[in-house]
Enzyme design. Structure first.
Site, PDB file in Angstrom:
ATOM      1  N   GLY A   9      47.240  10.110  20.091  1.00 40.09           N
ATOM      2  CA  GLY A   9      48.011   9.131  20.848  1.00 40.09           C
ATOM      3  C   GLY A   9      47.121   8.279  21.740  1.00 40.09           C
ATOM      4  O   GLY A   9      46.228   8.782  22.420  1.00 40.09           O
ATOM      5  N   ARG A  61      53.080  16.769  30.965  1.00 39.91           N
ATOM      6  CA  ARG A  61      52.935  17.019  32.401  1.00 39.91           C
ATOM      7  C   ARG A  61      53.983  16.270  33.244  1.00 39.91           C
ATOM      8  O   ARG A  61      54.100  16.544  34.435  1.00 39.91           O
ATOM      9  CB  ARG A  61      51.515  16.684  32.864  1.00 39.91           C
ATOM     10  CG  ARG A  61      50.478  17.692  32.351  1.00 39.91           C
ATOM     11  CD  ARG A  61      49.101  17.487  32.938  1.00 39.91           C
ATOM     12  NE  ARG A  61      48.190  18.563  32.589  1.00 39.91           N
ATOM     13  CZ  ARG A  61      47.249  18.501  31.639  1.00 39.91           C
ATOM     14  NH1 ARG A  61      47.103  17.401  30.906  1.00 39.91           N
ATOM     15  NH2 ARG A  61      46.453  19.540  31.404  1.00 39.91           N
ATOM     16  N   LEU A  74      55.215   8.979  27.936  1.00 39.40           N
ATOM     17  CA  LEU A  74      55.605  10.384  27.773  1.00 39.40           C
ATOM     18  C   LEU A  74      54.379  11.289  27.862  1.00 39.40           C
ATOM     19  O   LEU A  74      53.311  10.960  27.360  1.00 39.40           O
ATOM     20  CB  LEU A  74      56.312  10.589  26.429  1.00 39.40           C
ATOM     21  CG  LEU A  74      57.634   9.850  26.240  1.00 39.40           C
ATOM     22  CD1 LEU A  74      58.350  10.380  24.986  1.00 39.40           C
ATOM     23  CD2 LEU A  74      58.543   9.983  27.450  1.00 39.40           C
ATOM     24  N   SER A  75      54.565  12.424  28.528  1.00 39.13           N
ATOM     25  CA  SER A  75      53.507  13.404  28.688  1.00 39.13           C
ATOM     26  C   SER A  75      54.149  14.747  29.005  1.00 39.13           C
ATOM     27  O   SER A  75      55.155  14.809  29.716  1.00 39.13           O
ATOM     28  CB  SER A  75      52.579  13.007  29.851  1.00 39.13           C
ATOM     29  OG  SER A  75      51.801  14.132  30.255  1.00 39.13           O
ATOM     30  N   HIS A  99      56.962  16.174  22.626  1.00 38.31           N
ATOM     31  CA  HIS A  99      57.887  15.122  23.022  1.00 38.31           C
ATOM     32  C   HIS A  99      57.831  14.021  21.967  1.00 38.31           C
ATOM     33  O   HIS A  99      57.149  14.170  20.939  1.00 38.31           O
ATOM     34  CB  HIS A  99      57.555  14.611  24.430  1.00 38.31           C
ATOM     35  CG  HIS A  99      56.111  14.220  24.612  1.00 38.31           C
ATOM     36  ND1 HIS A  99      55.514  13.208  23.884  1.00 38.31           N
ATOM     37  CD2 HIS A  99      55.144  14.720  25.423  1.00 38.31           C
ATOM     38  CE1 HIS A  99      54.255  13.086  24.254  1.00 38.31           C
ATOM     39  NE2 HIS A  99      53.993  14.003  25.177  1.00 38.31           N
ATOM     40  N   GLY A 152      56.341  11.349  21.741  1.00 36.24           N
ATOM     41  CA  GLY A 152      54.995  10.866  21.415  1.00 36.24           C
ATOM     42  C   GLY A 152      54.408  11.683  20.273  1.00 36.24           C
ATOM     43  O   GLY A 152      53.943  11.134  19.262  1.00 36.24           O
ATOM     44  N   HIS A 153      54.463  12.994  20.413  1.00 33.88           N
ATOM     45  CA  HIS A 153      53.973  13.868  19.334  1.00 33.88           C
ATOM     46  C   HIS A 153      54.738  13.621  18.036  1.00 33.88           C
ATOM     47  O   HIS A 153      54.152  13.581  16.948  1.00 33.88           O
ATOM     48  CB  HIS A 153      54.159  15.340  19.719  1.00 33.88           C
ATOM     49  CG  HIS A 153      53.434  15.784  20.945  1.00 33.88           C
ATOM     50  ND1 HIS A 153      54.084  16.070  22.130  1.00 33.88           N
ATOM     51  CD2 HIS A 153      52.113  16.011  21.181  1.00 33.88           C
ATOM     52  CE1 HIS A 153      53.198  16.456  23.034  1.00 33.88           C
ATOM     53  NE2 HIS A 153      51.993  16.424  22.496  1.00 33.88           N
TER      54      HIS A 153
END
Lengths: 287, 287
Positions: B154, B194, B191-192, B33, B35-36
């Site tokens: 992160g 999961r 964001l995750s 996502h 974040g990555h």
């Protein structure tokens, strides 16, 4: 002549000055005997520089073990290493790293534990449950600090040797592990710093350890029944913490594929626990 | 264009061809996502080569956790990374290492566990007792395999970040650890991967997590009593696994010397456990 360092900063400065030389490491807890010296001689034969580390590692002692009374004999150790150094080729060098604080090995606040799993919980590990974690953690640190190309360990601590080899395999540490044969006194007792805890009468009694292993070795070599002998030896003498015949590759029960067994034992006397083992090659026909 | 490797041998061959280039590592479990992507963008900005690893590491999942259902979306992940690669300076390169077997990460027979001690047993570790050992062990392996000069993580997983930094410190691993800010959706949810387990109504309910942290942040910044608020928030909603204000350096209780706190929480909904945290600088006058 030898070089002696007792703090990390000075040692690092020296180590960083070695760029092309091959480095052999002999990790010890000091109180050196001929077993250690045989490792040192091999290390200096096979490398440009041999580094002997002397550090009584608290992490590998259990809470009720002999950390406090473990013999610390730095001056004697230096004298013994100096004697080896006298015979050296001029291009070779022996370096002693004997940190005088724990920070010489473990960075401040260190809390890491490196564990090799199930293999650390049997034999010695069954009696000393945290011992091998302490061993792998300090050996990992010594490999990092010395950046050695090869390291030398004694076969007497066969389980330790296998666990260290496993760590090097699993973590892909760029170092070659060499296992050197057990050195014994004239009567056959494997040399160990802990032998000095023994009284004179215990020293005699302790010979039951190598004698029993030799007897089993003979039974195996001549393809006679060794299992009854081992059963009776253990039943008749409660001083055996363990006495087992295992595959020397992994310390598991031997199988049809086993090429070499190790007869491995710990014998508990009132003032010391003694370890010993003998390797026996198995004929290719199996057990 | 990006390079994709799915086995160790091919990856090693490629990695060994890089001699002078600086390498930035972004370790992921895939299902990328924004974040990555923010980590990847930083890695490629600061290095010649960015390596993204995609590996759902079984060791960091507990026996009753979501290892089996964890989303595996390699094609989508490659597409997202390719979109970043389109904008690249020609001298830069993005490499994806997505091993298709566990042997791509762990050598055969691997049994090593690297553990960072007490810090792994609180907060997330209290709920997931073996989780962080799995994280440090896989991250250690990724550092070894990629030989990266820098790695990017992160801030959302703040405890993981501190544990990895501790490992790098303790074991003196030659890599720089960079922690990048949390990326949130337009409503404020961190964001995750999961998050996709959540139903629509849970997604709305989940906002209580960032909203509560923001409220506490405001109370701290304005030097109002936050302790009563935290006490009541936890007492009134049993979905908080934890909700704590701790020193951001060590996740211990803040002291007079604390310069920055982290408001850190885990919120347990029926289909997912969500993590979030906010850093707050403390004025030099103390608490």
């Amino acid at each position: 002549m030898i070089k002696l360092f007792n703090n990390r900063k000075d040692f690092d400065y020296f180590r960083n000055s070695l760029t092309t030389q091959s480095i052999g490491l002999v990790p010890t807890m000091g109180n050196l005997h001929k077993g250690h010296i045989s490792l040192l001689e091999k290390a200096i034969e096979e490398n440009d520089v041999a580094i002997v580390t002397i550090y009584v590692n608290p992490k590998q002692f259990g809470p009720n073990e002999d950390f406090d009374k473990y013999p610390r004999t730095l001056d004697d150790d230096i004298a013994k290493i100096s004697a080896v150094a006298l015979l050296l080729d001029k291009k070779k060098e022996i370096v002693v790293y004997a940190p005088n604080t724990d920070e010489g090995i473990y960075p401040e606040g260190f809390s890491t534990n490196i564990s090799m799993g199930p293999m650390t919980q049997k034999l010695e590990g069954a009696v000393r449950p945290t011992h091998f974690d302490g061993v792998t953690t300090v050996v990992y640190r010594l490999f990092t600090i010395t950046k050695a190309h090869q390291a030398y360990f004694g076969q007497k601590d066969v389980q330790q040797c296998l666990i260290i080899k496993k760590m090097v395999h699993d973590l892909e540490i760029p170092i070659k592990i060499n296992i050197m044969p057990i050195i014994r006194n004239s009567e056959g007792l494997a040399l160990s710093s802990r032998n000095q805890y023994l009284s004179e009468s215990e020293r005699v009694e302790a010979l039951v350890l190598p004698h029993t292993l030799q007897k089993i070795e003979k039974l195996i070599r001549t393809k006679q029944d060794y299992k009854t002998f081992v059963y009776e030896a253990k039943a008749n003498d409660k001083k055996w913490d363990y006495l087992e015949i295992l595959d020397s590759k992994n310390l598991e029960m031997p199988t049809d594929k086993t090429q070499e067994v190790v007869i491995v034992a710990a014998y508990r006397m009132s003032s010391a626990r003694l370890l010993d083992n003998i390797l026996v090659t198995i004929a290719s026909t199996g057990k």
